[in-house]
Write a protein that holds these residues in place. Sequence first.
Motif, PDB file in Angstrom:
ATOM      1  N   ASN A 115      -8.443  40.961 -23.013  1.00  0.00           N
ATOM      2  CA  ASN A 115      -9.393  41.351 -24.048  1.00  0.00           C
ATOM      3  C   ASN A 115     -10.543  40.370 -24.260  1.00  0.00           C
ATOM      4  N   ILE A 116     -10.498  39.225 -23.584  1.00  0.00           N
ATOM      5  CA  ILE A 116     -11.572  38.247 -23.788  1.00  0.00           C
ATOM      6  C   ILE A 116     -12.399  38.010 -22.528  1.00  0.00           C
ATOM      7  N   ILE A 117     -12.048  38.696 -21.438  1.00  0.00           N
ATOM      8  CA  ILE A 117     -12.820  38.515 -20.200  1.00  0.00           C
ATOM      9  C   ILE A 117     -13.798  39.666 -20.021  1.00  0.00           C
ATOM     10  N   GLU A 118     -14.808  39.389 -19.250  1.00  0.00           N
ATOM     11  CA  GLU A 118     -15.815  40.392 -18.934  1.00  0.00           C
ATOM     12  C   GLU A 118     -15.776  40.642 -17.427  1.00  0.00           C
ATOM     13  N   ASP A 119     -14.721  41.352 -17.000  1.00  0.00           N
ATOM     14  CA  ASP A 119     -14.550  41.661 -15.593  1.00  0.00           C
ATOM     15  C   ASP A 119     -13.575  42.822 -15.478  1.00  0.00           C
ATOM     16  N   GLU A 120     -14.079  43.972 -15.083  1.00  0.00           N
ATOM     17  CA  GLU A 120     -13.275  45.188 -15.085  1.00  0.00           C
ATOM     18  C   GLU A 120     -12.096  45.127 -14.115  1.00  0.00           C
ATOM     19  N   ALA A 121     -12.315  44.596 -12.914  1.00  0.00           N
ATOM     20  CA  ALA A 121     -11.238  44.551 -11.911  1.00  0.00           C
ATOM     21  C   ALA A 121     -10.091  43.654 -12.386  1.00  0.00           C
ATOM     22  N   LEU A 122     -10.419  42.480 -12.917  1.00  0.00           N
ATOM     23  CA  LEU A 122      -9.366  41.584 -13.399  1.00  0.00           C
ATOM     24  C   LEU A 122      -8.701  42.164 -14.643  1.00  0.00           C
ATOM     25  N   GLU A 123      -9.471  42.812 -15.497  1.00  0.00           N
ATOM     26  CA  GLU A 123      -8.887  43.432 -16.691  1.00  0.00           C
ATOM     27  C   GLU A 123      -7.835  44.473 -16.297  1.00  0.00           C
ATOM     28  N   LYS A 124      -8.143  45.289 -15.282  1.00  0.00           N
ATOM     29  CA  LYS A 124      -7.168  46.283 -14.800  1.00  0.00           C
ATOM     30  C   LYS A 124      -5.908  45.594 -14.284  1.00  0.00           C
ATOM     31  N   ALA A 125      -6.088  44.537 -13.492  1.00  0.00           N
ATOM     32  CA  ALA A 125      -4.936  43.817 -12.937  1.00  0.00           C
ATOM     33  C   ALA A 125      -4.094  43.207 -14.057  1.00  0.00           C
ATOM     34  N   LEU A 126      -4.747  42.703 -15.096  1.00  0.00           N
ATOM     35  CA  LEU A 126      -4.019  42.131 -16.235  1.00  0.00           C
ATOM     36  C   LEU A 126      -3.246  43.218 -16.980  1.00  0.00           C
ATOM     37  N   ASN A 127      -3.857  44.381 -17.133  1.00  0.00           N
ATOM     38  CA  ASN A 127      -3.166  45.491 -17.793  1.00  0.00           C
ATOM     39  C   ASN A 127      -1.929  45.925 -17.002  1.00  0.00           C
ATOM     40  N   ILE A 128      -2.013  45.860 -15.682  1.00  0.00           N
ATOM     41  CA  ILE A 128      -0.850  46.161 -14.840  1.00  0.00           C
ATOM     42  C   ILE A 128       0.258  45.144 -15.127  1.00  0.00           C
ATOM     43  N   LEU A 129      -0.121  43.884 -15.248  1.00  0.00           N
ATOM     44  CA  LEU A 129       0.880  42.853 -15.549  1.00  0.00           C
ATOM     45  C   LEU A 129       1.533  43.106 -16.903  1.00  0.00           C
ATOM     46  N   ILE A 130       0.755  43.542 -17.879  1.00  0.00           N
ATOM     47  CA  ILE A 130       1.307  43.833 -19.208  1.00  0.00           C
ATOM     48  C   ILE A 130       2.403  44.897 -19.099  1.00  0.00           C
ATOM     49  N   ILE A 131       2.145  45.931 -18.315  1.00  0.00           N
ATOM     50  CA  ILE A 131       3.136  47.003 -18.142  1.00  0.00           C
ATOM     51  C   ILE A 131       4.414  46.447 -17.516  1.00  0.00           C
ATOM     52  N   PHE A 132       4.272  45.616 -16.499  1.00  0.00           N
ATOM     53  CA  PHE A 132       5.470  45.042 -15.864  1.00  0.00           C
ATOM     54  C   PHE A 132       6.178  44.057 -16.787  1.00  0.00           C
ATOM     55  N   LEU A 133       5.422  43.293 -17.550  1.00  0.00           N
ATOM     56  CA  LEU A 133       6.047  42.360 -18.499  1.00  0.00           C
ATOM     57  C   LEU A 133       6.806  43.120 -19.578  1.00  0.00           C
ATOM     58  N   ALA A 134       6.295  44.272 -19.963  1.00  0.00           N
ATOM     59  CA  ALA A 134       6.981  45.098 -20.964  1.00  0.00           C
ATOM     60  C   ALA A 134       8.344  45.562 -20.441  1.00  0.00           C
ATOM     61  N   SER A 135       8.441  45.729 -19.127  1.00  0.00           N
ATOM     62  CA  SER A 135       9.716  46.158 -18.525  1.00  0.00           C
ATOM     63  C   SER A 135      10.659  44.978 -18.283  1.00  0.00           C
TER      64      SER A 135
END
Length: 193
Positions: A115-135
């Motif tokens: 939420n604090i970076i300005e980079d769409e590709a990295l933001e997507k990759a971080l969101n993927i990590l959030i999903i895996f961390l939730a599991s």
Amino acid sequence: MNKEALFQARTNPDFLKYLEEARVNSMKAEDIGLMYETLDSMLVLDLDEENINKLYEQILKTSFANVEKILNKHEKLNLEGDNLLYVRALYEHAIEKWSYDNFDGAKELVFVLANIIEDEALEKALNILIIFLASKIQLDDFYDTRVDLEADVEDEKYGYFIMNFRFNNQDFLNENKDILEQEYKNLKHLLGN
């Protein structure tokens, strides 16, 4: 660096003195670039763990302090210059938490970064990590089963981050959007607004 060059560097008193001076001076100056350059050299040479840890702690302190200053100006972090190194430091800290099975701590830090970076590709990759961390998947299992270790990094600035997975990033985010939305609801308090 081959074994002989590593041995020469590890046993060269002038180089070791230079490296120690660089470590101390970079920490005093809070020069993130020089701190990382020194840290990377110390890690490759497998030098004193205590000094490596002190340097890493200073990298984190400097990064957190500077990120806070940037956010207080209501700006986001781009992946250029020192900002890239601040993002790298926070990311590595999150991965370190994950490696100790601190899933919530890692997830919170990854969420804030997304939420604090300005980079769409990295933001997507971080969101993927959030999903895996939730599991609560363990980091080693995640690397072994989900990360595409053979893929080339499309841009040098992404070299510090997990960007390539064994699936299409956008399809995965679409399939797991409910999980991600729930995590965002649960974590939005971390953004303070």
